[in-house]
Design a protein around this motif. Structure first.
Motif, PDB file in Angstrom:
ATOM      1  N   ARG A  90     -23.161  22.595  26.835  1.00 50.38           N
ATOM      2  CA  ARG A  90     -24.332  21.801  26.455  1.00 50.38           C
ATOM      3  C   ARG A  90     -24.022  21.122  25.132  1.00 50.38           C
ATOM      4  O   ARG A  90     -23.359  21.673  24.280  1.00 50.38           O
ATOM      5  CB  ARG A  90     -25.556  22.693  26.263  1.00 50.38           C
ATOM      6  N   LYS A  91     -24.540  19.963  24.945  1.00 54.73           N
ATOM      7  CA  LYS A  91     -24.302  19.242  23.686  1.00 54.73           C
ATOM      8  C   LYS A  91     -25.077  19.905  22.550  1.00 54.73           C
ATOM      9  O   LYS A  91     -26.172  20.409  22.741  1.00 54.73           O
ATOM     10  CB  LYS A  91     -24.740  17.783  23.812  1.00 54.73           C
ATOM     11  N   GLY A  92     -24.511  19.881  21.364  1.00 54.43           N
ATOM     12  CA  GLY A  92     -25.203  20.336  20.174  1.00 54.43           C
ATOM     13  C   GLY A  92     -24.972  21.790  19.829  1.00 54.43           C
ATOM     14  O   GLY A  92     -24.158  22.482  20.422  1.00 54.43           O
TER      15      GLY A  92
ATOM     16  N   LYS B 172     -22.373  26.822  18.198  1.00 50.60           N
ATOM     17  CA  LYS B 172     -22.004  25.544  18.814  1.00 50.60           C
ATOM     18  C   LYS B 172     -21.745  25.777  20.299  1.00 50.60           C
ATOM     19  O   LYS B 172     -20.905  26.588  20.675  1.00 50.60           O
ATOM     20  CB  LYS B 172     -20.767  24.953  18.151  1.00 50.60           C
TER      21      LYS B 172
END
Length: 155
Positions: free
Chosen positions: A90-92, A86
């Motif tokens: 950064r997203k995701g 995770k």
């Protein structure tokens, strides 16, 4: 940028050498092998450590490389990880082979399929490491099969 970030940037940019071939050893768990190798900047007292870990029986093969500087992981490559990573900035999340680079250490996907030797060479290139030897592939183990007792099954 703080002083440590500056030192990491300089260490990563500098050509590093390794002169002693690392040896694979069993890790705490019998399914894993680990190998460590000191790397240094020539004509300097600046050193780091490369830690390589391999799962002996998992298919597809699971490998991990880490470049440590002053005890901190500053560059990493995880091939076929068993868990997703995770990202903090950064997203995701990333659930495939990935690189992590200082200072964020967010996972960057790498969907290539290569053998141990090619991943190792890619890591040396990214870490700016020159060796006087080839690193031997990690030991492979044998997956134990479950033995079925036919007498037990009849009960």
């Amino acid at each position: 940028m703080n002083d440590f970030d500056d030192l990491v940037r300089q260490f990563l940019a500098a050509e590093k050498t390794a002169h002693v071939r690392p040896r694979w050893r069993s890790k705490g768990h019998p399914d894993f092998a680990e190998s460590k190798m000191a790397v240094g900047v020539p004509e300097s007292r600046v050193v780091g450590t490369v830690v390589m870990i391999a799962h002996k029986v998992r298919l597809p093969a699971k490998y991990s490389w880490s470049l440590l500087f002053r005890g901190k992981r500053i560059l990493a490559l995880d091939v076929n990880p068993s868990r997703s990573h995770k990202n903090l900035l950064r997203k995701g999340s990333v659930d495939c082979t990935h690189w992590q680079r200082w200072p964020t250490m967010d996972a960057e996907e790498d969907r290539r399929e290569q053998n141990f030797t090619h991943w190792c060479l890619d890591f040396w290139k990214a870490a700016n490491i020159v060796t006087t030897f080839a690193v031997l592939s990690p030991p492979r183990g044998v997956q134990l099969r479950l033995i079925v007792n036919e007498d037990f099954d009849r009960r």
